[in-house]
Design a protein around this motif. Structure first.
Motif: not given
Length: 653
Positions: A561-563, A590-592, A615-616, A621-622
């Protein structure tokens, strides 16, 4: 071969501006003009003087070929040192810093451009470099070592994108020039001053920066205060059996840990010295590779009731022996010998360099409580081997070894500290989080109660407290561990991650910089902690570089995700899409909101927003669904998501 195409061998230099997208976003016209001035007034003349040819310029970088590896490396060093001078009066947010990678390869030359793996590898090496740094392929290092007045540090092998074979990487050590954003001085002996002046004179001549001559002739105050650094090589196993080998490795690690207590000494991490295990070494080369002033080496021979240990401290620049000694003791005294070795090293270095920071109190504080049973220590060493594997089978096997070690020695503090981490890992393999964290906290508490001088145990307790929401105690404990053992990489990487979670992201990132200098071959597990600090500090290029040093199989879902988010933030949309494609199967529902509960124990709004923004920007999805929200006990819910779920649950009119 097509008409007009040629093949030739060349040294390829790839350079890239650090954080170019952010610079352009904040001041597009100003950034463009500053970069153009650097190129015209400094970089292009410098490249020409070194017989280089600029193949292409992009908005944020350049591709240059040289007929000589030596010229390529000298030019790169002059570029980075010259840019440090040109940036000296610039505010941090306006600095134009470069990363540079250099490779030697057979290239295709066609219509003024160059192609091939030789070019691709140079670009990948550039991505591995620190801001203001230079990374070399092994073939370049082999060509230039002994021919240029520069030091090099090995960074190990790296699997880089679209290249089948791992690439062995070396870093150029640019003594005397602070790396951008790095506030801790590099580990260099004060006696290197003469080399710095000579190297600087050459750079000034090549770059035409005559006005700076007085700066180099009188080094800044921090040069005189640079810390000496030491590498502890793996002690040789003279017995040949695996148990003695584990004992030798454990004693080596303990000496590293004991020395890391001293404020005025930098200690290279065990992970970066164990590459020399079982190999004949040239001490002077080790000194250059790891940029250290001293090297400690030794051996252990174990008999049923006795142990023989030798140790010698050597000056790295000329191979001269500072001292050597041998011990023939009852086997149960091995840990006293280890402490004596650390004391002798501290006394020898402290006496020779008059380091006021090494005091008798610190020597006493360095004495962690040794295990009472060598059998318990062997089980502990076996558990550490399992911990490094980082998988489900290893988690349960390693925990079992520590259960046995604690049964043999109920007061073995380090066994409790490591078992705390195995409890933490069990959350990934079916144990309820609340239960796993309860046991993690209990073992960490026990470790600190048994040995209040063990900085790693204190750092573990800090992390355990953070995971259950005791944020103030978590930060206080982590700062206690840092003060106690300022050169312990295990402590540094935990502090980098924890402080970033706790709203001190810039400080966490600086600690991450320090950890990487002490452990250039950092393990994927430690790199995983470092990447969190860089992400929350919004150092997205550094986050990308850290993650790309981790093998793909070791990257957890939050890493992908962070990458992806970091790539998106720096405008590399294709790379962001590829990382996102790796992330989604790892966390399909999953979601934020859910990730903030399961992966990121961040108490402050800023860090929460950075995860939500990840995520945005990736269009993910948040909010959790109502079912997921009900399923997770003790969930921290986002107010906007609660409102969204309420609207979904409201009866339709």
């Amino acid at each position: 071969m097509a008409e007009g195409m040629q093949r030739r061998l060349a040294a390829i230099l790839a350079a890239d501006v650090v954080g170019y997208s952010k610079l352009m976003g904040e001041d597009e016209a100003g950034t463009h003009e500053r970069l153009k001035a650097h190129r015209k007034d400094f970089l292009e003349p410098l490249i020409s003087e070194h017989e280089g040819r600029v193949v292409k310029l992009t908005g944020d970088g350049a591709l240059v070929e040289f007929p000589s590896a030596v010229q390529a490396v000298l030019c790169a060093a002059a570029m980075q040192r010259g840019m440090a001078l040109r940036n000296a009066d610039e505010p941090t947010e306006r600095r134009i810093d470069f990363r540079i990678g250099i490779n030697l390869g057979d290239i295709i030359f066609d219509e003024g451009d160059i192609y091939g793996d030789g070019v691709n590898i140079a670009a990948r090496l550039e991505a591995l470099a620190e801001p203001g740094g230079i990374c070399l392929a092994r073939n370049i290092h082999n060509q230039v070592k002994g021919k240029v007045d520069l030091a090099f540090a090995a960074m190990g092998s790296h699997q880089v994108k679209n290249i089948a074979e791992p690439v062995e990487v070396w870093r150029v050590v640019l003594d005397g020039v602070p790396a951008p954003r790095a506030k801790v001085a590099s580990a260099t002996r004060p006696t290197y001053g003469r080399k710095l002046v000579a190297a600087a004179a050459a750079v000034l001549l090549l770059a035409g920066v005559a006005a700076a001559a007085s700066w180099w002739a009188q080094p800044p105050a921090h040069t005189a205060r640079m810390k000496p650094a030491i590498a502890v090589l793996p002690f040789d196993n003279m017995g040949g059996d695996p148990a003695t080998g584990r004992l030798a490795d454990g004693i080596t690690e303990d000496i590293v840990t004991d020395l890391a207590h001293f404020r005025d000494l930098d200690v290279i991490a065990r992970n970066s010295t164990f590459v020399y295990k079982g190999k004949p070494v040239d001490i002077r080369q080790v000194g250059k590779d790891l940029n250290v002033s001293y090297v400690l080496e030794g051996s252990i021979q174990r008999e049923p009731d006795r142990v023989r240990v030798t140790a010698q401290l050597i000056e790295a620049d000329d191979g001269a022996h500072v001292w050597s000694d041998r011990w023939d003791r009852p086997v149960q005294d091995i840990f006293l010998v280890q402490t004596e070795i650390a004391e002798r090293v501290a006394a020898a270095i402290g006496g020779g360099l008059t380091l006021s920071g090494i005091s008798r109190n610190e020597i006493q504080r360095a004495k962690r409580r040794p295990p009472a049973d060598l059998g318990a220590f062997d089980l502990y060493a076996l558990a550490l081997e399992q911990k490094a594997l980082n998988n489900e089978t290893a988690t349960w096997t390693g925990k079992g070894y520590l259960d046995q070690a604690i049964a043999l020695d109920p007061e073995f503090a380090r066994a409790y500290a490591v078992r705390a981490w195995f409890h933490f890992f069990t959350m990934w393999y079916g144990v309820e989080a609340a239960t796993a964290l309860k046991f993690m906290n209990a073992d960490a508490e026990k470790a600190v109660a048994l040995d209040a001088q063990d900085a790693e145990a204190i750092a573990t307790l800090s992390y355990a407290r953070m995971m259950i929401g005791n944020y103030s105690e978590a930060e206080a404990r982590m700062r206690e561990a840092l003060a106690m053992s300022p050169a312990n990489v295990h402590v540094l990487v935990l502090a980098a991650s924890a402080l970033a979670y706790l709203g001190k992201a810039e400080e966490g990132a600086e600690i991450a910089d320090h950890a990487l200098r002490l452990d250039p071959r950092m393990t994927p597990a430690n790199m995983n902690a470092v990447k969190d600090a860089y992400y929350f500090a919004e150092r997205y290029e550094d986050n990308i570089a850290a993650i790309n040093r981790m093998p793909e199989e070791s990257r957890a879902r939050d890493t992908w995700l962070l990458l992806a988010a970091s790539y998106q933030r720096v405008g590399k949309t294709a790379e962001a899409a590829a990382a996102k494609a790796k992330f989604r199967p790892e966390y399909p529902d999953g979601s934020a909101e859910r990730m903030l509960n399961e992966d990121f124990p961040v108490p402050n709004q800023r860090e929460q927003d950075l995860i939500i923004q990840a995520y945005k920007v990736l269009d993910l999805p948040i909010c959790m669904s109502s079912a997921q929200s009900a399923e997770l006990t003790g969930t921290k819910r986002l107010p906007d998501c609660d409102a969204e779920r309420a609207r979904e649950a409201a009866p339709k009119s």
